[in-house]
Design a protein around this motif. Structure first.
Motif, PDB file in Angstrom:
ATOM      1  N   GLY A 493       0.824  -1.200   0.000  1.00  0.00           N
ATOM      2  CA  GLY A 493       0.000   0.000   0.000  1.00  0.00           C
ATOM      3  C   GLY A 493       0.856   1.247   0.000  1.00  0.00           C
ATOM      4  O   GLY A 493       1.975   1.245  -0.532  1.00  0.00           O
ATOM      5  N   SER A 494       0.359   2.298   0.595  1.00  0.00           N
ATOM      6  CA  SER A 494       1.115   3.545   0.643  1.00  0.00           C
ATOM      7  C   SER A 494       0.721   4.333   1.883  1.00  0.00           C
ATOM      8  O   SER A 494      -0.368   4.149   2.448  1.00  0.00           O
ATOM      9  CB  SER A 494       0.877   4.394  -0.619  1.00  0.00           C
ATOM     10  OG  SER A 494      -0.482   4.791  -0.694  1.00  0.00           O
ATOM     11  N   PHE A 495       1.619   5.224   2.308  1.00  0.00           N
ATOM     12  CA  PHE A 495       1.392   6.122   3.439  1.00  0.00           C
ATOM     13  C   PHE A 495       1.379   7.550   2.911  1.00  0.00           C
ATOM     14  O   PHE A 495       2.248   7.945   2.134  1.00  0.00           O
ATOM     15  CB  PHE A 495       2.500   5.967   4.487  1.00  0.00           C
ATOM     16  CG  PHE A 495       2.466   7.033   5.551  1.00  0.00           C
ATOM     17  CD1 PHE A 495       1.572   6.941   6.613  1.00  0.00           C
ATOM     18  CD2 PHE A 495       3.320   8.131   5.497  1.00  0.00           C
ATOM     19  CE1 PHE A 495       1.531   7.926   7.588  1.00  0.00           C
ATOM     20  CE2 PHE A 495       3.289   9.110   6.474  1.00  0.00           C
ATOM     21  CZ  PHE A 495       2.388   9.002   7.520  1.00  0.00           C
ATOM     22  N   GLN A 496       0.387   8.300   3.343  1.00  0.00           N
ATOM     23  CA  GLN A 496       0.278   9.683   2.890  1.00  0.00           C
ATOM     24  C   GLN A 496      -0.085  10.579   4.063  1.00  0.00           C
ATOM     25  O   GLN A 496      -0.967  10.250   4.863  1.00  0.00           O
ATOM     26  CB  GLN A 496      -0.789   9.807   1.806  1.00  0.00           C
ATOM     27  CG  GLN A 496      -0.978  11.218   1.292  1.00  0.00           C
ATOM     28  CD  GLN A 496      -1.956  11.260   0.138  1.00  0.00           C
ATOM     29  OE1 GLN A 496      -1.703  10.700  -0.918  1.00  0.00           O
ATOM     30  NE2 GLN A 496      -3.084  11.911   0.339  1.00  0.00           N
ATOM     31  N   ALA A 497       0.614  11.693   4.193  1.00  0.00           N
ATOM     32  CA  ALA A 497       0.339  12.663   5.249  1.00  0.00           C
ATOM     33  C   ALA A 497       0.202  14.037   4.618  1.00  0.00           C
ATOM     34  O   ALA A 497       0.980  14.400   3.729  1.00  0.00           O
ATOM     35  CB  ALA A 497       1.459  12.661   6.291  1.00  0.00           C
ATOM     36  N   VAL A 498      -0.791  14.796   5.074  1.00  0.00           N
ATOM     37  CA  VAL A 498      -1.053  16.136   4.554  1.00  0.00           C
ATOM     38  C   VAL A 498      -1.152  17.100   5.725  1.00  0.00           C
ATOM     39  O   VAL A 498      -1.859  16.833   6.700  1.00  0.00           O
ATOM     40  CB  VAL A 498      -2.349  16.177   3.719  1.00  0.00           C
ATOM     41  CG1 VAL A 498      -2.620  17.595   3.238  1.00  0.00           C
ATOM     42  CG2 VAL A 498      -2.276  15.227   2.547  1.00  0.00           C
ATOM     43  N   PHE A 499      -0.432  18.203   5.639  1.00  0.00           N
ATOM     44  CA  PHE A 499      -0.539  19.276   6.620  1.00  0.00           C
ATOM     45  C   PHE A 499      -0.907  20.560   5.874  1.00  0.00           C
ATOM     46  O   PHE A 499      -0.296  20.879   4.848  1.00  0.00           O
ATOM     47  CB  PHE A 499       0.783  19.497   7.361  1.00  0.00           C
ATOM     48  CG  PHE A 499       0.797  20.743   8.212  1.00  0.00           C
ATOM     49  CD1 PHE A 499       0.224  20.744   9.468  1.00  0.00           C
ATOM     50  CD2 PHE A 499       1.356  21.934   7.738  1.00  0.00           C
ATOM     51  CE1 PHE A 499       0.216  21.891  10.248  1.00  0.00           C
ATOM     52  CE2 PHE A 499       1.358  23.080   8.504  1.00  0.00           C
ATOM     53  CZ  PHE A 499       0.784  23.055   9.776  1.00  0.00           C
TER      54      PHE A 499
END
Length: 511
Positions: A493-499
């Motif tokens: 899968g994948s990891f995504q972070a948004v700030f």
């Protein structure tokens, strides 16, 4: 914003048919109402300051419905069947000459699949049931398909929604000689009872709805065609047109009796565009020019607000008319742009879109409030991008500047200032000037993207009136925002972070 594949989110259920990674989403009360996307500093009613397009070949067909009966605008992706969508692209909105009204800060273009495999899908639980099906010829045959969806469901509250949704999406592509002709057809019908709409100050004594008659119904139909004509390796022409109908009837109670907001509209438009790739001495710059003209007309008719003040009657009517308007919003815009490279590391894009916009309001109850206004203004667009090439430790940097506009609802400020002259809002046209700096770097297995933005607007809208849906104009404002996105893929899968952080202020009070 993140540039990744879209996600199938909620087929046949309340909410968006897709999720855009990095863009939070929330659905307003009611099972068939349009979902709201949120971007830094933009809190628009159903995304109305956000330009939304349907890609028909190379043509961007506007999906924004200006001056909607129960708000200042509407952009509804519920018309799409998720399996028919292939991608969603987002951009800064103000920096593209092909994008006009509503593109203050963001534009999203939905693309449908050129091919569709045959499928049947049934999704359900104890409160929802959804059936979708796709019909298409075998792969390698003509590019044509038809997708259908039917859904029924209820919300989680005591008041059942009895939500019904029916959709079709269809596409056919013809390729005679040097042309590619794309035909698109979309249809949607939805109805439901509005659940959980309780005014402030009321609570458990009315259970989960103040009025069981609250409901909404809408339908729309779209037919569009785009003809891309490749004259030579260096020259191409494009001709496009579309026609749309739309209907809305929304029954709500905000504590002062049942109201009905309703309308029927037709929308039509077209575009002619020519592109040329330069040769000779300019070939080294990989220079391409584009010029054309865009036209759109939005005609809401019987844009009505009606009151029914008795809370005890078992039926809806008779209603008392409060507002009744026939509106026209016309946009005509020639445009031109140049794009290319200057050396090995610099890419540039520059364009100009002169706008000619008409707002017409025919007040059917008080003719003295009627008016017709024209406006014209220039919208320049420019982007300069630096690519590091062999200098691997530097990021890709792009700087964009542009101007955009948004048509206010002509019904704002309808009270007449005298018996002969209508009152007009401070401005019928909101303008924005936007600047955006983006830094993007791909580390080993990780994508990092940082965006800094600044926009000044000539108007700030807030405090939406519960009866009319119309906002108040609070005057000029400014917006600054920072968004950072980190994405790392794994085998599973994948990891995504948004700030994201935004600061929006009124110019008059700096608050």
């Amino acid at each position: 914003m993140v540039r990744e594949e879209l996600l199938d989110a909620n087929p046949g259920r309340p909410g968006a048919p897709v999720s855009l990674p990095g863009l939070p989403i929330e659905t307003a009360s009611g099972g068939i109402k349009a979902p709201q996307y949120f971007v830094p500093g933009v809190a628009g009613d159903h995304g109305e300051p956000i330009a939304q397009y349907i890609a028909v070949g190379d043509y961007l067909l506007s999906n924004n419905l200006s001056a909607n009966a129960h708000g200042n605008g509407y952009a509804d992706p519920n018309i799409f069947i998720p399996a028919a969508l292939s991608s969603v692209e987002t951009d800064g909105g103000a920096f593209n000459v092909l994008e006009g009204n509503h593109s203050l800060n963001l534009a999203a273009a939905y693309s449908l699949r050129p091919h569709l495999s045959r499928f049947v899908s049934i999704t359900g639980d104890y409160r929802d049931l959804d059936l979708t099906a796709g019909v298409a010829p075998a792969r390698g045959a003509a590019d044509e398909w038809l997708a259908l969806e039917a859904g029924y469901g209820n919300g989680l509250l005591e008041r059942l929604e009895h939500r019904e949704q029916f959709k079709w999406n269809a596409m056919r592509v013809f390729r005679p000689a040097q042309q590619e002709i794309t035909l698109l057809s979309i249809g949607y019908y939805g109805s439901s009872f509005v659940e959980g709409l309780v005014p402030l100050g009321l609570g458990l004594e009315v259970h989960d709805t103040i009025d069981p008659r609250q409901r909404d119904q809408t339908h729309t139909a779209i037919l569009a065609v785009n003809d891309d004509w490749k004259l030579s390796p260096a020259n191409a022409l494009s001709f496009s047109a579309f026609f749309r109908t739309y209907n809305l009837a929304l029954f709500s109670n905000f504590g002062e009796g049942l109201i009905r907001q309703s309308e029927f509209r037709t929308v039509e438009g077209g575009e002619a565009r020519a592109t040329h790739t330069f040769g000779g001495l300019l070939h080294a710059m990989q220079l391409q020019g584009m010029a054309g003209a865009d036209w759109n007309e939005d005609d809401p008719r019987r844009d009505n607000l009606d009151h029914f003040l008795s809370p005890d009657a078992p039926a809806d009517g008779p209603f008392v008319k409060v507002m009744a308007n026939n509106l026209t919003i016309r946009e005509a815009a020639p445009f031109a742009a140049l794009a290319g490279r200057a050396g090995a590391h610099l890419r540039f894009y520059g364009g100009l879109r002169p706008e000619f916009v008409e707002l017409r309001n025919a007040d059917l109850l008080e003719p003295s409030r009627s008016f017709n206004r024209w406006a014209s203004f220039l919208d320049p667009k420019a982007t300069l991008a630096f690519t590091p090439g062999a200098v691997h430790w530097l990021p890709v940097v792009s700087l964009s500047l542009g101007q955009a506009f948004f048509t206010q609802d002509p019904r704002i400020g309808v009270a007449p200032v005298s018996s002969t002259a209508p009152a007009l809002p401070p401005s019928l046209f909101e303008r924005s000037h936007s600047t955006q700096l983006t830094l993007e770097k791909t580390l080993p297995g990780t994508d990092l993207r940082v965006t800094l933005g600044d926009a000044t607007t000539t108007a700030t809208l807030a405090k939406i009136d519960p009866d009319t849906g119309l906002p108040q104009d609070l005057g000029p404002g400014s917006l600054k925002f920072l968004t950072a996105t980190l994405r790392h893929p794994f085998r599973f899968g994948s990891f995504q972070a948004v700030f994201s952080k935004a600061d929006a202020r009124l110019a008059a009070t700096a608050s």
